[in-house]
Design a protein around this motif. Structure first.
Motif: not given
Length: 65
Positions: A48-65
């Motif tokens: 499933t997709l992660i919640a929109k509020v968590d997207t920014q946090m995951v993007r910071r953890m995966l800078p090249y994804a």
């Protein structure tokens, strides 16, 4: 400027989608499966997709994804 490090735990848990979101798998699927109903285990199979509020946090953890 040096390359940024990706979070190793996040690399294993999330995959980027075409629309810019992140997919994740459900928890509670690895062990002690005998007491869980077949229906419950079947629904836990799907990603499933992660919640929109968590997207920014995951993007910071995966800078090249």
């Amino acid at each position: 400027m040096p390359k940024m490090k990706s979070n190793s735990g996040a690399k294993k848990r999330f995959r980027k989608t075409g629309g810019g979101g992140f997919k994740r798998h459900a928890s509670h699927r690895s062990h002690i499966l005998t007491k869980k109903s077949t229906k419950r285990k079947r629904h836990l199979r799907h990603a499933t997709l992660i919640a929109k509020v968590d997207t920014q946090m995951v993007r910071r953890m995966l800078p090249y994804a």
